[in-house]
Design a protein around this motif. Structure first.
Motif, PDB file in Angstrom:
ATOM      1  N   CYS A 149       0.851  -1.191   0.000  1.00 23.23           N
ATOM      2  CA  CYS A 149       0.000   0.000   0.000  1.00 23.23           C
ATOM      3  C   CYS A 149       0.889   1.245   0.000  1.00 23.23           C
ATOM      4  CB  CYS A 149      -0.908  -0.011   1.225  1.00 23.23           C
ATOM      5  SG  CYS A 149      -1.927   1.463   1.391  1.00 23.23           S
ATOM      6  N   SER A 151       0.426   4.075   1.195  1.00 22.15           N
ATOM      7  CA  SER A 151       0.351   4.891   2.407  1.00 22.15           C
ATOM      8  C   SER A 151       1.542   4.592   3.318  1.00 22.15           C
ATOM      9  CB  SER A 151      -0.948   4.573   3.130  1.00 22.15           C
ATOM     10  OG  SER A 151      -1.051   5.337   4.299  1.00 22.15           O
ATOM     11  N   CYS A 154       1.487   1.605   6.289  1.00 18.48           N
ATOM     12  CA  CYS A 154       0.472   0.594   5.993  1.00 18.48           C
ATOM     13  C   CYS A 154       1.179  -0.555   5.282  1.00 18.48           C
ATOM     14  CB  CYS A 154      -0.647   1.149   5.117  1.00 18.48           C
ATOM     15  SG  CYS A 154      -1.883  -0.118   4.756  1.00 18.48           S
ATOM     16  N   CYS A 170      -4.390  -0.142  -0.274  1.00 23.45           N
ATOM     17  CA  CYS A 170      -4.966  -1.384   0.201  1.00 23.45           C
ATOM     18  C   CYS A 170      -6.470  -1.325  -0.039  1.00 23.45           C
ATOM     19  CB  CYS A 170      -4.650  -1.590   1.677  1.00 23.45           C
ATOM     20  SG  CYS A 170      -5.208  -0.268   2.772  1.00 23.45           S
ATOM     21  N   ARG A 174      -9.985   3.187   3.123  1.00 23.54           N
ATOM     22  CA  ARG A 174      -9.064   3.320   4.239  1.00 23.54           C
ATOM     23  C   ARG A 174      -7.959   4.305   3.864  1.00 23.54           C
ATOM     24  NH1 ARG A 174      -6.719   0.454   8.767  1.00 23.54           N
ATOM     25  NH2 ARG A 174      -4.496   0.238   8.403  1.00 23.54           N
ATOM     26  N   CYS A 175      -6.872   3.807   3.245  1.00 20.31           N
ATOM     27  CA  CYS A 175      -5.717   4.662   2.978  1.00 20.31           C
ATOM     28  C   CYS A 175      -5.972   5.645   1.824  1.00 20.31           C
ATOM     29  CB  CYS A 175      -4.502   3.793   2.683  1.00 20.31           C
ATOM     30  SG  CYS A 175      -3.951   2.907   4.148  1.00 20.31           S
TER      31      CYS A 175
END
Ligand code: ZN
Length: 192
Positions: A149, A151, A154, A170, A174-175
């Motif tokens: 990912c 981020s 992460c 991911c 979320r990210c």
């Protein structure tokens, strides 16, 4: 679905069953993510689609340990590949050992529309199937699409099998969204 120990859960598709399996828990600082506490937990996970391998022989504690060793090997190999580092020798040996066992045997049902697994269905077979998938992934055309990912902080890994091949996160929810929000705030802060 993956659970965040800090709360909440989100949908995560790693792009391959073996990589999904790698995210069922972990060792060391990733132990808080553990979902396979009991042998029965492993049986339940394997019975879920897309593998849908319902064990006809109950999972033993020893098999759960073997499964976690394979899981760590998949995790380590995926991260090495994502970073374009050589694969750890231990992970390669573990993958090869698991793949050497007989895999799950597909069984066509008479109506021709459904496929099941021929009994007896054992954990070693399911692990062999997962290991073989990972070996094919690492040696196949999508090896270069195994990514971590984008981020910071992460560690989730996935294989991007989409046609454009531009997946970075991911999970967008979320990210991806966190990143968009940060970018928006940064823009607002610099705008007069
Ligand atoms: Zn992420």
């Amino acid at each position: 679905m993956l659970n965040d120990p800090k709360g909440g859960s989100f949908r995560f598709d790693a792009g391959a069953v073996c990589l999904d399996f790698a995210h069922t828990g972990g060792e060391g600082r990733h132990a808080v993510f553990e979902t396979l506490h009991e042998p029965a937990d492993l049986g339940e996970w394997l019975a879920q689609p897309p593998l849908a391998a319902v064990m006809t022989v109950p999972v033993t504690a020893r098999e759960l340990t073997v499964a976690k060793t394979l899981r760590q090997a998949i995790w380590d190999a995926a991260h090495a590949q994502a970073a374009r580092r050589p694969l750890p020798a231990g992970a390669v040996a573990t993958l090869n050992r698991a793949a050497a066992a007989a895999p799950l045997i597909p069984e066509l049902v008479a109506d021709g529309t459904t496929v099941g697994w021929a009994p007896p269905v054992r954990v070693t077979q399911a692990l062999s199937t997962l290991a073989r998938e990972m070996i094919e992934l690492l040696s196949g055309p999508f090896a270069g699409r195994i990514r971590e990912c984008a981020s910071d902080n992460c560690p989730l890994v996935f294989v991007d099998t989409s046609r454009p091949g531009a997946r970075r996160w991911c999970a967008m929810e979320r990210c991806g969204n966190r990143h968009k929000l940060r970018a928006l705030r940064a823009r607002q802060a610099t705008d007069p």
